[in-house]
Design a protein around this motif. Structure first.
Motif, short mmCIF file in Angstrom:
data_model
loop_
_atom_site.label_atom_id
_atom_site.label_comp_id
_atom_site.label_asym_id
_atom_site.label_seq_id
_atom_site.Cartn_x
_atom_site.Cartn_y
_atom_site.Cartn_z
N ALA A 117 -21.10 46.70 -76.28
CA ALA A 117 -22.53 46.53 -76.02
C ALA A 117 -23.28 47.85 -76.19
O ALA A 117 -24.41 47.87 -76.70
CB ALA A 117 -22.75 45.97 -74.62
N ARG A 118 -22.67 48.96 -75.74
CA ARG A 118 -23.30 50.28 -75.83
C ARG A 118 -22.28 51.29 -76.32
O ARG A 118 -21.65 52.00 -75.53
CB ARG A 118 -23.82 50.68 -74.45
CG ARG A 118 -24.94 49.79 -73.91
CD ARG A 118 -26.30 50.15 -74.51
NE ARG A 118 -26.71 51.47 -74.05
CZ ARG A 118 -27.29 51.70 -72.86
NH1 ARG A 118 -27.49 50.71 -72.02
NH2 ARG A 118 -27.66 52.92 -72.53
N PRO A 119 -22.06 51.38 -77.64
CA PRO A 119 -20.97 52.22 -78.18
C PRO A 119 -21.03 53.68 -77.76
O PRO A 119 -19.99 54.33 -77.66
CB PRO A 119 -21.14 52.07 -79.70
CG PRO A 119 -21.86 50.76 -79.86
CD PRO A 119 -22.78 50.64 -78.69
N ALA A 120 -22.22 54.21 -77.53
CA ALA A 120 -22.32 55.65 -77.22
C ALA A 120 -22.30 55.94 -75.73
O ALA A 120 -22.43 57.09 -75.32
CB ALA A 120 -23.61 56.20 -77.81
N SER A 121 -22.13 54.94 -74.92
CA SER A 121 -22.24 55.14 -73.48
C SER A 121 -21.03 55.87 -72.90
O SER A 121 -19.93 55.84 -73.45
CB SER A 121 -22.42 53.80 -72.77
OG SER A 121 -21.27 52.99 -72.95
N ARG A 122 -21.26 56.50 -71.77
CA ARG A 122 -20.21 57.14 -70.97
C ARG A 122 -19.89 56.18 -69.84
O ARG A 122 -20.76 55.76 -69.10
CB ARG A 122 -20.74 58.47 -70.45
CG ARG A 122 -20.02 59.13 -69.31
CD ARG A 122 -20.70 60.49 -69.03
NE ARG A 122 -20.31 61.05 -67.76
CZ ARG A 122 -21.02 60.97 -66.66
NH1 ARG A 122 -22.17 60.29 -66.67
NH2 ARG A 122 -20.62 61.54 -65.55
N ILE A 123 -18.62 55.81 -69.71
CA ILE A 123 -18.22 54.79 -68.74
C ILE A 123 -17.54 55.44 -67.55
O ILE A 123 -16.57 56.18 -67.71
CB ILE A 123 -17.29 53.75 -69.37
CG1 ILE A 123 -17.96 53.08 -70.58
CG2 ILE A 123 -16.89 52.69 -68.35
CD1 ILE A 123 -17.04 52.15 -71.34
N LYS B 5 -28.56 57.96 -64.68
CA LYS B 5 -28.42 58.81 -65.86
C LYS B 5 -28.40 57.98 -67.14
O LYS B 5 -27.78 56.92 -67.19
CB LYS B 5 -27.15 59.65 -65.76
CG LYS B 5 -27.19 60.67 -64.63
CD LYS B 5 -25.95 61.54 -64.62
CE LYS B 5 -26.03 62.58 -63.50
NZ LYS B 5 -24.83 63.43 -63.47
N PRO B 6 -29.09 58.43 -68.18
CA PRO B 6 -29.11 57.66 -69.43
C PRO B 6 -27.73 57.62 -70.08
O PRO B 6 -26.92 58.54 -69.92
CB PRO B 6 -30.11 58.44 -70.30
CG PRO B 6 -30.10 59.84 -69.74
CD PRO B 6 -29.87 59.68 -68.26
N ASP B 7 -27.49 56.54 -70.80
CA ASP B 7 -26.23 56.36 -71.53
C ASP B 7 -25.01 56.45 -70.61
O ASP B 7 -23.94 56.92 -71.03
CB ASP B 7 -26.10 57.37 -72.67
CG ASP B 7 -27.19 57.19 -73.72
OD1 ASP B 7 -27.54 56.03 -73.98
OD2 ASP B 7 -27.70 58.20 -74.23
#
Length: 505
Positions: free
Chosen positions: A274-280, A304-306
């Protein structure tokens, strides 16, 4: 966000009591707020009658024994000892004070009546169950005026194997009696009940309990199960697609299923799609006494963004903590809504896991827009070998082979411990060999026997299983290959707990 007295709407009938609650404990204050939201009467208690009391569980039998023994040493004290289930249903009651028993009957604090927070408002056992923590509620701290002649101490009882909430031990006394060591006494009885359950359940499957970790960062190439399989079963793929679609729309997703079934893995893969660039970030709910510090450490990451958050084992989260978390989420959403363009990415991206929806705190269930069921591994046998090959590759950093007999043993097993059990079994086998065979697998995959075997018996068992595991192999053929008679092999099968019709059962 910490509850503040000025921000809370409490019953106006007793301002002094409200002040006592707010200054004494925010857990009590949050409980009062929930009691009002539930519509509980501020004057009288009228809990529901549940009818027949279930008395065949291990929890009930052990709790009954512990409280009966405790009552013998407290026979002359003005106390009532009670055992409740996880929903607040009073299962039994012990007291040597007839006046106290008559008084408790008048407020229905008796076997067969449910006394959860939702039904009776703030009370000792109800709050102990809601927050999964030892609790003392003094007379004036009860939400209902009809309970203010009592002081109640309660402690939750957790299943010693799974860590799930079984019920509580509750001790009720008169309000004029000093609480003293009531909480310690309730905790001791609860611990003794759990210990007795443990000693009588040695044959049960040992599931991993949620650990008290804070959080771990899942980076782009290290998200849960990254690159494990390119083709999984249809049932897993359908659940993954459902979670991905919901998260892509900014919805909160709850992944529910058995421990070890891959709930966090599914959410991690869905978030990555869903959000490939996100930090999980994966935040695992800790023990109740560490929840406050745990919340303070990771909740600033929400804004925080992403950044995406996975809360693991949300069904172990106390109600007060769910209340604070939900409050933070709503405040962040309100703050970001005016500035965020309609077509922009969602301001908050998070999800959580639990064993079942009923045990998730109500504050979180209201936030979850989508509930995705994660099937147990026994319901998706097509995933066993892809997962097994991945586990072997992770252990040795290269591809390993599996014999046909090993594959049949792995895919035929029920995996009560789900993916976690499979990973552990394959990891141990991969450390021993380049080609995994049935002889490298745990004994429980090879037969039903739970007895401790000698080295010779273990070798004998593995050889019998190896021969019988061949497609179409008969007992006579196995006996001939092993050089023993049919009578001998049948005796060995019986002793080792192997079913000749289905040696992998």
């Amino acid at each position: 966000m910490k509850p503040d007295h000025d921000d809370c709407v409490l019953p106006s009938r007793e301002r002094s009591s409200a002040h006592e609650v707010s200054s004494g404990s925010r857990r009590l204050l949050a409980s009062w707020q929930r009691s009002q939201e539930y519509g509980v009467s501020a004057e009288t208690v009228d809990p529901a009658w549940a009818g027949e009391i279930p008395d065949d569980s291990l929890f009930y039998q052990c709790g009954q024994e512990v409280l009966a023994g405790l009552q013998q040493s407290l026979a002359n004290e003005p106390l009532s000892l009670m055992l409740t289930d996880a929903d607040g249903l009073v299962l039994n009651r012990f007291s040597g004070d007839p006046a106290l028993l008559r008084a408790l009957d008048r407020v229905y604090l008796a076997p067969g009546f449910a006394y959860s927070e939702r039904l009776a408002g703030t009370n000792g056992l109800g709050l102990a169950l809601a927050d999964k923590a030892p609790t003392l509620v003094r007379a004036e701290e009860h939400y209902s005026a009809s309970l203010r002649t009592y002081t109640c101490a309660a402690a939750p009882v957790l299943d010693p194997v799974t860590g799930s909430l079984e019920g509580s031990v509750n001790i009720t006394t008169w309000s004029k009696t000093s609480p003293g060591l009531l909480v310690a006494l309730a905790q001791s009885a609860a611990a003794n009940t759990s210990s007795l359950m443990s000693s009588r359940s040695r044959t049960r499957i040992q599931s991993a309990k949620p650990q008290g970790g804070v959080f771990r960062v899942q980076r782009p190439r290290l998200e849960p199960a990254a690159g494990t399989m390119r083709a999984m079963s249809d049932i897993w793929s359908a659940a993954l697609e459902e979670a991905t679609a919901a998260l892509a729309c900014g919805n909160v997703v709850a992944a529910v299923g058995e421990h070890g079934s891959g709930r966090a893995t599914l959410l991690g893969q869905a978030l990555r799609q869903a959000r490939p660039a996100s930090r999980i970030l994966c935040a695992s709910v800790p023990a109740p006494d560490m929840v406050e510090e745990w919340l303070a450490l990771w909740t600033p990451e929400l804004s925080k963004p992403d950044t995406a958050i996975i809360i693991e084992n949300a069904d172990f989260l106390p109600e007060w903590a769910a209340h604070e978390l939900a409050g933070q989420v709503w405040n962040l959403l309100r703050a970001s809504a005016p500035a965020a363009p309609a077509a922009s990415a969602p301001a908050l991206l998070w999800a959580f896991t639990a064993e079942n929806l009923e045990n998730i705190p109500s504050e979180l269930t209201r936030l979850a827009a989508r509930v995705v069921a994660v099937p147990a591994l026994r319901d998706r046998p097509a995933d066993v070998m892809p997962l097994a090959r991945y586990a072997a590759r992770q252990t040795r950093l290269r591809e390993l082979d599996f014999t046909a007999a090993a594959e049949r043993a792995l895919t035929s097993h029920d995996w009560p411990g789900n993916v976690d059990e499979l990973i552990q079994a394959v990891h141990a086998a991969a450390l021993l060999t380049e080609t995994i065979d049935v002889r490298h697998l745990p004994p429980e995959l090879l037969g039903r026997t739970a007895q401790r075997l000698t080295r010779m018996e273990t070798f004998e068992r593995d050889e019998i299983f190896r021969v019988l595991a061949r497609p179409g192999a008969s007992v006579a053929e196995a006996a001939a290959e092993l050089g023993i008679s049919r009578a001998t092999i049948y005796r060995r099968l019986a002793k080792l707990g192997i079913d000749p019709r289905n040696p992998r059962a």
